[in-house]
Design an enzyme around this catalytic site. Structure first.
Site, PDB file in Angstrom:
ATOM      1  CE1 TYR A  33       1.108  -0.204   4.395  1.00  0.00           C
ATOM      2  CE2 TYR A  33       0.016   1.916   4.346  1.00  0.00           C
ATOM      3  CZ  TYR A  33       0.850   1.026   4.971  1.00  0.00           C
ATOM      4  OH  TYR A  33       1.435   1.362   6.158  1.00  0.00           O
ATOM      5  CE  LYS A 147       3.088   3.142   3.091  1.00  0.00           C
ATOM      6  NZ  LYS A 147       3.169   3.268   4.542  1.00  0.00           N
ATOM      7  CD  GLU A 180       9.640   1.582  10.690  1.00  0.00           C
ATOM      8  OE1 GLU A 180       9.594   2.579   9.957  1.00  0.00           O
ATOM      9  OE2 GLU A 180       9.430   0.422  10.283  1.00  0.00           O
ATOM     10  CG  LEU A 205       8.139   2.354   4.945  1.00  0.00           C
ATOM     11  CD1 LEU A 205       7.979   1.132   4.035  1.00  0.00           C
ATOM     12  CD2 LEU A 205       6.803   3.028   5.156  1.00  0.00           C
TER      13      LEU A 205
HETATM   14  N1  PLP Z   1       7.331   3.701   9.220  1.00  0.00           N
HETATM   15  C1  PLP Z   1       6.195   3.002   9.141  1.00  0.00           C
HETATM   16  C2  PLP Z   1       6.131   1.646   9.769  1.00  0.00           C
HETATM   17  C3  PLP Z   1       5.074   3.527   8.469  1.00  0.00           C
HETATM   18  O1  PLP Z   1       3.944   2.812   8.384  1.00  0.00           O
HETATM   19  C4  PLP Z   1       5.171   4.825   7.908  1.00  0.00           C
HETATM   20  C5  PLP Z   1       4.030   5.413   7.214  1.00  0.00           C
HETATM   21  O2  PLP Z   1       2.999   4.837   7.070  1.00  0.00           O
HETATM   22  C6  PLP Z   1       6.372   5.522   8.025  1.00  0.00           C
HETATM   23  C7  PLP Z   1       7.438   4.925   8.685  1.00  0.00           C
HETATM   24  C8  PLP Z   1       6.523   6.887   7.441  1.00  0.00           C
HETATM   25  O3  PLP Z   1       6.544   6.814   6.030  1.00  0.00           O
HETATM   26  P1  PLP Z   1       6.073   8.031   5.134  1.00  0.00           P
HETATM   27  O4  PLP Z   1       6.916   9.196   5.521  1.00  0.00           O
HETATM   28  O5  PLP Z   1       6.329   7.564   3.746  1.00  0.00           O
HETATM   29  O6  PLP Z   1       4.628   8.265   5.431  1.00  0.00           O
END
Ligand code: PLP
Length: 284
Positions: A33, A147, A180, A205
């Site tokens: 996603y 993701k 994270e 991620l």
């Molecule tokens: N880490 C995780 C596990 C996430 O689900 C997300 C966003 O959904 C992020 C980091 C941050 O990613 P982004 O800056 O692309 O929204």
């Protein structure tokens, strides 16, 4: 205006939109996603989201999904049909529907779902006052760089944060290093004013907001390093903050109930937050 969803090639009323009960996303979380922010009717950092999407699809060996060109048309159509000026576009692509069997089905084709809804940017008071986080063990799989829609560990973690009255839970690996948040990337600022975030390895991620912010930090010439940091280092850091598409950049003022520095948003976090918001506004 009634909401419209895009499901597997057609636009349908949101409340009637559905996928097959044997969709592999539903049965195996076999899909990926993206969430893209919409500000003033524009998609923020769309190219970075699409690049990450292609990578996630390739890692899961999901072939034959809509190409970037048609997908961009669907995104814009969804924003238009749903009258979204500020909000998000949600995209999900699964391996498709097939009789339940773990191995890849021979005949299935990817199913694409896109929704879009209005939402306000995070309450500015969160940016001004900062937020608190708790720390929890990272119980996720070893490919958090993908993701994937398999988010139940993140769901449990976020719920623990909610029940503890915190905004987010920072997940911690087996040697005490922060990976994270459950839906955000984690950052600290050291006593030497160096901005630190974990390198984009398979434990996190690679956030699009993270990438945009790294670019901002490098251009502005702030000290910066991509390396892991421990919970102890975070608790005794000069500043801490988190980033994501929907949270933007939020200062972290408390970790497990311990104030970070004096318990107010740090100056560099505030500068970087303003710079990130300007970056998003520029693209909008
Ligand atoms: N880490 C995780 C596990 C996430 O689900 C997300 C966003 O959904 C992020 C980091 C941050 O990613 P982004 O800056 O692309 O929204």
């Amino acid at each position: 205006m009634s909401r419209i969803a895009y499901v597997d090639g057609s636009y349908r009323p949101h409340r009637e939109a559905a996928v097959h009960i044997e969709d592999r996303g539903y049965q195996f979380a076999d899909g990926v996603y993206e969430v893209v922010a919409v500000r003033n009717g524009q998609l923020i950092d769309e190219a970075l989201h699409l690049a990450r999407l292609r990578r996630s699809l390739a890692e899961l060996r999901i072939d034959g999904a809509l190409a970037d060109g048609p997908l961009k048309v669907v995104f814009r159509e969804m924003i238009r049909r749903n009258g979204v000026v500020n909000g998000i576009v949600y995209l999900q692509i699964t391996r498709g529907a097939a009789p339940r069997d773990h191995a890849f089905p021979k005949a299935a084709r990817p199913v694409v779902v896109v929704t879009s809804r209005r939402s306000r940017p995070p309450d500015p008071r969160l940016g001004e006052n900062g937020i608190s986080v708790i720390t929890i063990p990272d119980i996720r799989w070893q490919r958090c760089d993908i993701k994937s829609i398999a988010l139940v560990a993140n769901v449990l973690g976020k719920q623990r944060a909610r029940e503890a009255g915190a905004y987010e839970a920072w997940q911690v690996d087996e040697v005490g290093r922060v990976t994270e948040g459950t839906s955000t990337n984690a950052w600290i600022v050291t006593g030497d004013n160096e901005v630190i975030t974990r390198a984009a390895d398979s434990a996190i991620l690679n956030g699009v907001t993270r990438l945009a912010l790294i670019e901002i930090i490098r251009r502005a010439g702030y000290g910066f390093a991509e390396r892991p940091f421990t919970v102890a280092e975070a608790k005794y850091s000069r500043e801490a903050f988190l980033t994501s598409t929907t949270a933007d950049l939020l200062p972290v003022v408390s970790i497990d109930g311990k104030p970070v520095a004096d318990g107010t948003p740090g100056p560099l976090s505030q500068i970087l937050r303003a710079a990130y918001l300007a970056h998003a506004a520029e693209r909008a």
